[in-house]
Design an enzyme around this catalytic site. Structure first.
Site, short mmCIF file in Angstrom:
data_model
loop_
_atom_site.label_atom_id
_atom_site.label_comp_id
_atom_site.label_asym_id
_atom_site.label_seq_id
_atom_site.Cartn_x
_atom_site.Cartn_y
_atom_site.Cartn_z
N GLU A 80 0.86 -1.18 0.00
CA GLU A 80 0.00 0.00 0.00
C GLU A 80 0.90 1.23 0.00
OE1 GLU A 80 -3.71 0.13 -0.89
OE2 GLU A 80 -2.69 1.82 0.04
N CYS A 96 -5.80 5.35 6.17
CA CYS A 96 -5.53 4.11 5.45
C CYS A 96 -6.80 3.27 5.31
CB CYS A 96 -4.48 3.33 6.24
SG CYS A 96 -3.99 1.81 5.44
N CYS A 137 -5.29 -1.08 7.11
CA CYS A 137 -5.41 -1.43 8.53
C CYS A 137 -6.71 -0.78 9.02
CB CYS A 137 -4.22 -0.96 9.33
SG CYS A 137 -3.68 0.71 9.04
N HIS A 170 -6.54 2.67 13.16
CA HIS A 170 -6.30 4.06 13.56
C HIS A 170 -7.52 4.60 14.32
CE1 HIS A 170 -2.51 4.65 11.49
NE2 HIS A 170 -3.01 3.97 10.47
N ARG A 207 0.45 -4.53 11.26
CA ARG A 207 1.85 -4.35 10.87
C ARG A 207 2.77 -3.96 12.01
NH1 ARG A 207 -1.60 -3.70 7.53
NH2 ARG A 207 -1.44 -4.48 5.41
N SER A 259 4.56 1.28 9.96
CA SER A 259 5.47 1.42 8.82
C SER A 259 6.39 2.61 8.99
CB SER A 259 4.68 1.50 7.51
OG SER A 259 3.93 0.32 7.33
N CYS A 285 2.98 -0.59 4.47
CA CYS A 285 1.82 0.26 4.17
C CYS A 285 2.25 1.70 4.23
CB CYS A 285 0.66 0.03 5.11
SG CYS A 285 -0.68 1.14 4.63
N CYS A 293 -0.32 4.63 4.98
CA CYS A 293 -0.44 5.17 6.34
C CYS A 293 0.42 6.42 6.47
CB CYS A 293 -0.01 4.13 7.38
SG CYS A 293 -1.34 3.02 7.88
NI1 NFE Z 1 -1.97 1.38 6.38
FE1 NFE Z 1 -1.36 0.18 9.24
C1 NFE Z 1 -1.26 -1.43 9.90
C2 NFE Z 1 -1.35 1.09 10.75
S1 NFE Z 1 0.62 0.42 8.98
S2 NFE Z 1 -1.78 -0.47 7.22
O1 NFE Z 1 -1.25 -2.53 10.19
O2 NFE Z 1 -1.39 1.68 11.60
O3 NFE Z 1 1.72 1.33 8.47
#
Ligand code: NFE
Ligand code: MG
Length: 576
Positions: free
Chosen positions: A14, A62, A65, A69, A483, A506, A550, A553
């Site tokens: 991503e 994002c 995930c 968030h 992640r 990430s 990702c 993110c």
């Molecule tokens: Ni955009 Fe996420 C996960 C978060 S990671 S996927 O798992 O927070 O960069």
């Protein structure tokens, strides 16, 4: 003489990531740089907002995930307000988040990562009968019945592939490095991998539905609010809870009978890589811990995945995790800032110094200076890796009963020593181990929700006096995303957001050097890897994909007036 391999963009992730690797005359990677080439700005648009709205906005960082968030943001506000949510809300949030783990990990393994190990074109040479025997063999290693043992299923997939090829196109598989010397699976094993790839495409919808039962929708659930959850009717209705369980049981079967056996198969065939620690990288790991198992209150609950830090692969001496020890460094990131800052005092102040320097007509990153939009987080004085491998390593180091049981069983079945975890294969295996653990624990949790609701406890939200708690407060949501470690930090003044900082998994893994010149996790993991063919940097993809990047993110361009900021055309046909 050293040469550069530039992979930009890295596909099957991503977001937008560029990797520059330096190789010596023997094609060994001697240095590597990771760069996010697009800007993130969501933290700035949260300034001045009502803290109760932050979750809904922050979640738009994002679509992968999904909901993570959202939960971290809501938890940050609850932490600031000193709120402990009711039991039903805790379990429902765990069920939403757990559904994401099993969804995300399966999609990652098959649809983003498998083709680094599985050669689709080789599957054309497979004998479907032998493929069925192969699938049965690895299911036996996992101690289960095979998911697909019918020769007909393998024959059908082979015929489908042949049709593709006859038409002279491989469709979405067109740009692979097929035939590369670094692929190790037999044609039959490749056919097993491709068959499960296609089946997983169908099945992953069930995991999305699981999230939507309590979350209202997917990818971005809608039912979590500061103080609890709003899916009252789904908790009250036994058939909704039963539907979650039915979908889970079917999906869990695939995890146990296809995903795990395939990881045993690939792990064994790529044992040389695993045993030689290819892709190990930093060997220092951190987990914030996640999934509260009781209602004793904020950050006091027992956790499914314990928190902690393991440095330099030392499983005997895990360190306690201290939220005060996190800083972000921008020495090599396109932001203003002199010294590393704790996220409570963090700033998002862009300072773009240009993309890089031109050499022989090629533009390279200016790695002596700033070269990425991702900041470099540091724990205490260490660079660390986060993610499923970190959770499994920290769990084992802290002697967590459940995590240790799953990791030990995997290693025993695969006939691998513990050290094998410190590798690209180990990173991929850890994600599979975690997926099985999560699928099992979700069964316990969905039953717990059903019995709690049946006992008459239908409470879903806790009341609080917003005016009173929000005049001045600060809090954090520190837990895990699929992640890795994900943190949201909020400062509230007069009912409004005064500062908001997010450090995503990430960010830890994909970050550039820090001011001491120390590599981020991706960068460190590439050093020492031999690339079979520099024009087909399959080994770079394999290791970078093992982190499940990702960058989305970390990629948010927002203009508050809604103006278009730019148009980007990405040519994926020339990725080297
Ligand atoms: Ni955009 Fe996420 C996960 C978060 S990671 S996927 O798992 O927070 O960069
Ligand atoms: Mg940030």
């Amino acid at each position: 003489m050293s040469r550069h391999i530039v992979v930009d963009p890295i596909t099957r992730i991503e977001g937008h990531l560029r990797i520059e690797a330096v190789i010596d005359d023997n094609n060994n990677i001697v240095d590597a740089y990771s760069s996010s080439t697009m800007f993130r700005g969501i933290e700035t648009i949260l300034q001045g907002r009502d803290p109760r709205d932050c979750g809904l906005l922050a979640m738009r960082i994002c679509g992968v995930c999904t909901g993570t968030h959202y939960q971290r943001s809501i938890e940050a506000v609850e932490h600031a307000f000193g709120i402990t949510i009711p039991k039903n809300a805790r379990i429902v949030r765990n069920l939403i988040q757990g559904a994401l783990y099993v969804h995300d990990h399966v999609v990652h393994f098959y649809h983003l990562h498998a083709l680094d190990w599985v050669d689709i074109v080789s599957a054309l040479k497979a004998d479907p009968k032998k493929a069925a025997a192969e699938a049965a063999k690895w299911a036996k290693v996992a101690g289960v019945e095979p998911w697909t043992d019918a020769q007909s299923a393998f024959r059908q997939v082979k015929t489908r592939l042949e049709k593709f090829v006859k038409q002279g196109r491989l469709g979405i598989f067109g740009n692979g490095y097929w035939g590369n010397g670094s692929y190790k699976l037999t044609p039959e094993q490749n056919l097993v991998g491709v068959t499960h790839y296609l089946q997983a495409l169908d099945l992953q919808r069930d995991a999305a539905k699981m999230m939507a039962i309590f979350g209202g929708k997917n990818p971005h659930p809608q039912s979590i609010v500061v103080g609890g959850v709003t899916c009252v009717q789904d908790i009250e209705n036994p058939s909704r809870i039963a539907l979650y369980k039915t979908l889970l049981m079917k999906y869990r079967k695939f995890i146990k009978q296809a995903y795990l056996p395939d990881v045993y198969m690939a792990g064994t065939m790529y044992a040389d890589e695993a045993l030689s620690a290819t892709g190990a990288g930093l060997k220092s790991y951190m987990s914030y811990g996640d999934f509260r198992l009781d209602d004793t209150g904020f950050y006091n609950s027992k956790l499914l995945f314990p928190n902690g830090v393991v440095l330099n692969g030392d499983l005997e001496r895990p360190l306690n995790f201290d939220p005060e020890s996190i800083t972000e460094d921008v020495a090599h990131a396109w932001y203003k800032g002199e010294k590393p800052l704790h996220p409570f005092d963090g700033k998002t102040d862009p300072e773009y110094t240009g993309f890089g320097r031109k050499e022989n007509g090629v533009v390279y990153l200016d790695t002596k200076n700033k070269y990425s939009w991702i900041k470099a987080p540091v724990y205490d004085d260490s660079r660390v890796e986060v993610g499923p491998l970190a959770r499994m390593i920290v769990g084992v180091a802290r002697k967590d009963r459940r995590v240790t049981e799953y990791v030990t069983r995997f290693l025993k079945n695969a006939k691998f020593p513990t050290e094998v975890l410190f590798s690209t294969v180990g990173r991929t295996a850890a994600r599979a181990i975690e997926t099985e653990l999560m699928a099992d624990v979700l069964v316990e949790w969905v039953d717990e929700l059903a019995s709690n609701a049946a006992s008459g406890d239908l409470s879903t939200w806790i009341e609080f006096d917003f005016k009173k708690v929000s005049s001045e407060a600060k809090g954090y949501g520190l837990a895990e995303a699929p992640r890795g470690a994900l943190g949201h930090w909020i400062r509230i003044e007069n009912g409004k957001v005064a500062n908001y900082q997010i450090v995503v998994p990430s960010t830890w893994n994909a970050s550039p050097r820090d001011r001491k010149g120390r590599k981020g996790a991706y960068e460190a993991s590439l050093v020492g890897i031999k690339v079979t063919d520099p024009n087909q940097p399959l080994e770079i993809l394999r290791t970078i994909h093992s982190f499940d990047p990702c960058i989305a993110c970390a990629v948010h361009i927002v203009d508050t007036k809604g103006k278009e900021l730019g148009v980007y055309k990405v040519d994926t046909s020339c990725s080297t």
